[in-house]
Design a protein around this motif. Structure first.
Motif, PDB file in Angstrom:
ATOM      1  N   ALA A 359     -19.895   1.833   8.158  1.00 16.58           N
ATOM      2  CA  ALA A 359     -18.971   1.043   7.347  1.00 16.58           C
ATOM      3  C   ALA A 359     -17.730   1.848   6.971  1.00 16.58           C
ATOM      4  CB  ALA A 359     -19.677   0.538   6.087  1.00 16.58           C
ATOM      5  N   GLY A 360     -17.912   3.124   6.649  1.00 16.09           N
ATOM      6  CA  GLY A 360     -16.766   3.947   6.261  1.00 16.09           C
ATOM      7  C   GLY A 360     -15.757   4.083   7.378  1.00 16.09           C
ATOM      8  N   ALA A 367      -7.413   1.016   5.021  1.00 16.41           N
ATOM      9  CA  ALA A 367      -7.073   1.675   3.753  1.00 16.41           C
ATOM     10  C   ALA A 367      -5.582   1.645   3.468  1.00 16.41           C
ATOM     11  CB  ALA A 367      -7.593   3.109   3.765  1.00 16.41           C
ATOM     12  N   GLY A 368      -4.754   1.710   4.500  1.00 16.16           N
ATOM     13  CA  GLY A 368      -3.318   1.686   4.283  1.00 16.16           C
ATOM     14  C   GLY A 368      -2.729   0.298   4.198  1.00 16.16           C
ATOM     15  N   LEU A 369      -3.568  -0.733   4.416  1.00 22.51           N
ATOM     16  CA  LEU A 369      -3.074  -2.113   4.433  1.00 22.51           C
ATOM     17  C   LEU A 369      -3.471  -2.894   3.190  1.00 22.51           C
ATOM     18  CD1 LEU A 369      -3.916  -3.028   8.141  1.00 22.51           C
ATOM     19  CD2 LEU A 369      -1.649  -2.552   7.191  1.00 22.51           C
ATOM     20  N   THR A 370      -4.627  -2.556   2.604  1.00 20.99           N
ATOM     21  CA  THR A 370      -5.099  -3.303   1.446  1.00 20.99           C
ATOM     22  C   THR A 370      -5.971  -2.408   0.579  1.00 20.99           C
ATOM     23  OG1 THR A 370      -6.328  -5.262   0.702  1.00 20.99           O
ATOM     24  CG2 THR A 370      -7.161  -4.137   2.665  1.00 20.99           C
ATOM     25  N   ARG A 371      -6.037  -2.742  -0.666  1.00 25.20           N
ATOM     26  CA  ARG A 371      -6.989  -2.091  -1.570  1.00 25.20           C
ATOM     27  C   ARG A 371      -8.047  -3.096  -2.030  1.00 25.20           C
ATOM     28  NH1 ARG A 371      -5.633   2.675  -3.843  1.00 25.20           N
ATOM     29  NH2 ARG A 371      -6.681   2.151  -5.804  1.00 25.20           N
ATOM     30  N   HIS A 372      -7.979  -4.332  -1.506  1.00 22.61           N
ATOM     31  CA  HIS A 372      -8.851  -5.394  -1.995  1.00 22.61           C
ATOM     32  C   HIS A 372      -9.868  -5.767  -0.907  1.00 22.61           C
ATOM     33  CE1 HIS A 372      -9.228  -9.525  -4.221  1.00 22.61           C
ATOM     34  NE2 HIS A 372     -10.343  -8.830  -4.201  1.00 22.61           N
ATOM     35  N   ILE A 373     -11.123  -5.384  -1.133  1.00 21.60           N
ATOM     36  CA  ILE A 373     -12.213  -5.665  -0.215  1.00 21.60           C
ATOM     37  C   ILE A 373     -13.250  -6.518  -0.947  1.00 21.60           C
ATOM     38  CG2 ILE A 373     -14.046  -4.675   1.211  1.00 21.60           C
ATOM     39  CD1 ILE A 373     -11.337  -3.915   2.244  1.00 21.60           C
ATOM     40  N   ILE A 374     -13.762  -7.540  -0.270  1.00 21.08           N
ATOM     41  CA  ILE A 374     -14.876  -8.329  -0.794  1.00 21.08           C
ATOM     42  C   ILE A 374     -16.049  -8.151   0.156  1.00 21.08           C
ATOM     43  CG2 ILE A 374     -15.709 -10.602  -1.480  1.00 21.08           C
ATOM     44  CD1 ILE A 374     -12.849 -11.443  -2.027  1.00 21.08           C
ATOM     45  N   ALA A 375     -17.168  -7.650  -0.360  1.00 18.26           N
ATOM     46  CA  ALA A 375     -18.347  -7.363   0.464  1.00 18.26           C
ATOM     47  C   ALA A 375     -19.334  -8.523   0.380  1.00 18.26           C
ATOM     48  CB  ALA A 375     -19.014  -6.072  -0.005  1.00 18.26           C
ATOM     49  N   VAL A 376     -19.815  -8.979   1.535  1.00 20.52           N
ATOM     50  CA  VAL A 376     -20.782 -10.073   1.593  1.00 20.52           C
ATOM     51  C   VAL A 376     -21.958  -9.673   2.477  1.00 20.52           C
ATOM     52  CG1 VAL A 376     -19.016 -11.847   1.237  1.00 20.52           C
ATOM     53  CG2 VAL A 376     -19.651 -11.195   3.573  1.00 20.52           C
ATOM     54  N   ARG A 395     -15.293   2.015  -1.882  1.00 19.62           N
ATOM     55  CA  ARG A 395     -14.839   2.782  -3.055  1.00 19.62           C
ATOM     56  C   ARG A 395     -14.565   4.235  -2.681  1.00 19.62           C
ATOM     57  NH1 ARG A 395     -19.280  -0.023  -5.620  1.00 19.62           N
ATOM     58  NH2 ARG A 395     -18.491  -1.846  -6.760  1.00 19.62           N
ATOM     59  N   HIS A 396     -15.353   4.764  -1.762  1.00 24.15           N
ATOM     60  CA  HIS A 396     -15.157   6.144  -1.321  1.00 24.15           C
ATOM     61  C   HIS A 396     -13.773   6.309  -0.683  1.00 24.15           C
ATOM     62  CE1 HIS A 396     -16.420  10.146  -0.125  1.00 24.15           C
ATOM     63  NE2 HIS A 396     -15.979   9.913   1.100  1.00 24.15           N
ATOM     64  N   LEU A 397     -13.226   5.209  -0.155  1.00 23.97           N
ATOM     65  CA  LEU A 397     -11.898   5.236   0.469  1.00 23.97           C
ATOM     66  C   LEU A 397     -10.788   4.877  -0.525  1.00 23.97           C
ATOM     67  CD1 LEU A 397     -12.955   3.397   3.748  1.00 23.97           C
ATOM     68  CD2 LEU A 397     -12.203   5.785   3.607  1.00 23.97           C
ATOM     69  N   GLY A 398     -11.145   4.698  -1.803  1.00 24.52           N
ATOM     70  CA  GLY A 398     -10.155   4.363  -2.824  1.00 24.52           C
ATOM     71  C   GLY A 398      -9.786   2.903  -2.864  1.00 24.52           C
ATOM     72  N   MET A 399     -10.608   2.045  -2.297  1.00 19.64           N
ATOM     73  CA  MET A 399     -10.323   0.612  -2.274  1.00 19.64           C
ATOM     74  C   MET A 399     -10.986  -0.084  -3.460  1.00 19.64           C
ATOM     75  SD  MET A 399     -11.018  -0.084   1.776  1.00 19.64           S
ATOM     76  CE  MET A 399      -9.680  -0.075   2.967  1.00 19.64           C
TER      77      MET A 399
END
Length: 446
Positions: A359-360, A367-376, A395-399
């Motif tokens: 996943a990482g 990471a450079g395009l968005t900080r908003h991730i929704i996990a399903v 979160r480890h990637l600062g998202m």
């Protein structure tokens, strides 16, 4: 007293029954396949000429271009691909003049049951019996060519029983399925290159240096002529058009309908394959028509309407991509970067992955395009990655990441947020998730 005839099992019920014949979903090896094909009378020896396609990313898109070009040239094209997104029928396309059709339920059920009877209860994976069914179907229906996609790897894949294909095609090789193919690019390339057969042309996409070295070694050992991207043929984007060049000349073609810069490379691989063969006479107009008309669902596919689209914020863009490894994430992120340059919008990534994926490495591309991730969670998949594990990777990637109960719930939650412009939404991480989305949206492949 008349007893009503038993209702035949649905395709889903039949596939579930066949899946129970072997405890491992994936168990690479050719012994079971050879045994079953012998019991079936060797349908793999009665097929039309085969173009065998391996690789990590881009196999399906390359086959989509091959099919569209060959059909535009008036040829009958059988196609076997995997996995299906919504219905198992999607794996089997029967060649017809004017365009192929998916096999219908009745014929597919009868063929699978025939393979089940021939197998006589012996261990066999579901992919092996589905592949045997493909060979039976395609041996019964005349066609000019069969496009055959490797399921996993190459050397021990169930499709690697074809002794003398017309061509072997190797799409880009990258890291994936390391638990089965090896944990280095070198090892994975060896597995892919093992589809190469004696004296059979090899058409190869651009590869990392260690991968191309292995593929060239295999081709040399088999005395197989090889044409490689960046060496014997080139594809570029010029003024938004696809420009292809080899020693036979230059072709200036319209851009592919499939979205993303990587699709120019996939289309180039298809063109190079057909130009390397003398088996088919294809006019330039057929190349152009095929490149423009090729379709391949869940690869940077824009969802313009449907039940899920109606749940999302008004005016948003929804894109669906089945990418699930680091390279798949890279090309999807590059395509989104191109969109952002043209029409800037806030980006939200809804992601669900299988537990055996990195996943990482996948999410790092965004990471450079968005900080908003929704996990399903991927529905109905036992080995789906838990959303909290996906969230930890983000979160480890600062998202900024939040879990959601489903894709539908995630889309609905976005309607409560205030955006400066309607968002661009990417749903990604797995072909299984993509299939669920297409079914829930009411837009299954056909």
């Amino acid at each position: 007293m008349n007893v009503p005839a038993a209702k035949p099992p649905s395709l889903g019920e039949l596939v579930a029954r066949l899946s129970a014949l072997h405890p491992k979903t994936i168990d690479l090896g050719l012994e079971r396949m050879h045994r079953l094909l012998e019991r079936l009378g060797h349908p793999e020896r009665r097929l039309p000429p085969v173009i065998h396609v391996a690789g990590t990313n881009g196999k399906g898109s390359t086959i989509a271009y091959l099919r569209a070009i060959l059909e535009a040239a008036g040829l009958r094209v059988h196609v076997y691909t995997s996995p299906s997104l919504v219905r198992v029928n999607e794996c089997y396309r029967l060649g017809r003049i004017g365009g192929g059709v998916l096999v219908d339920d009745a014929e597919l059920r009868a063929t699978l049951e025939h393979c089940e009877q021939a197998n006589a209860g012996q261990p066999v994976t579901i992919f092996e019996i589905e592949t045997a069914a493909a060979f039976c179907l395609f041996a019964q229906h005349p066609a000019d060519v069969l496009l055959l996609e490797v399921g996993l790897g190459g050397r021990l894949d169930a499709t690697n029983v074809i002794e003398a294909p017309l061509a072997c095609v190797i799409a880009p090789v990258s890291m994936d399925h390391t638990e089965f193919l090896g944990d280095t690019l070198l090892a994975i390339a060896r597995e892919k290159a093992a589809i190469i057969k004696p004296n059979v042309p090899v058409i190869c996409a651009e590869q990392a240096p260690e991968a191309i070295a292995v593929i060239e070694q295999f081709a040399k050992r088999q005395r197989a002529p090889m044409v490689t991207a960046g060496q014997e043929w080139h594809v570029n984007v010029e003024r938004g058009r696809l420009v292809y060049q080899d020693d036979r000349g230059l072709m200036d073609l319209a851009a592919p309908r499939l979205f993303g810069r990587h699709q120019f490379d996939n289309a180039g691989l298809a063109i190079a394959t057909l130009r390397a063969l003398n088996a088919f006479k294809i006019e330039p107009s057929a190349f152009e028509a095929g490149i423009v008309n090729a379709e391949w669902p869940a690869r940077m596919q824009r969802l313009a309407s449907g039940a899920l689209v109606e749940m999302a914020p008004l005016g948003c863009e929804i894109w669906l991509d089945g990418g699930h490894n680091a390279e798949g994430g890279r090309v999807a992120a590059a395509a989104l970067g191109d969109l952002e340059e043209r029409v800037p919008r806030p980006l939200v990534v809804i992601v669900g992955m299988m537990a055996n994926k990195d996943a990482g490495a996948f999410l790092a591309n965004f990471a450079g395009l968005t900080r908003h991730i929704i996990a399903v969670q991927i529905p109905d998949r036992d080995n789906s990655m838990p959303p909290d594990r996906l969230a930890d990777a983000a979160r480890h990637l600062g998202m900024r990441v939040e879990p959601s109960a489903s894709v539908a719930a995630a889309l609905h939650s976005l309607t409560r947020l205030a955006y400066e412009a309607p968002p661009r939404i990417l749903i990604t991480g797995s072909l299984y998730l993509a299939g669920h989305v297409l079914a829930a949206n009411g837009t299954p492949p056909n």
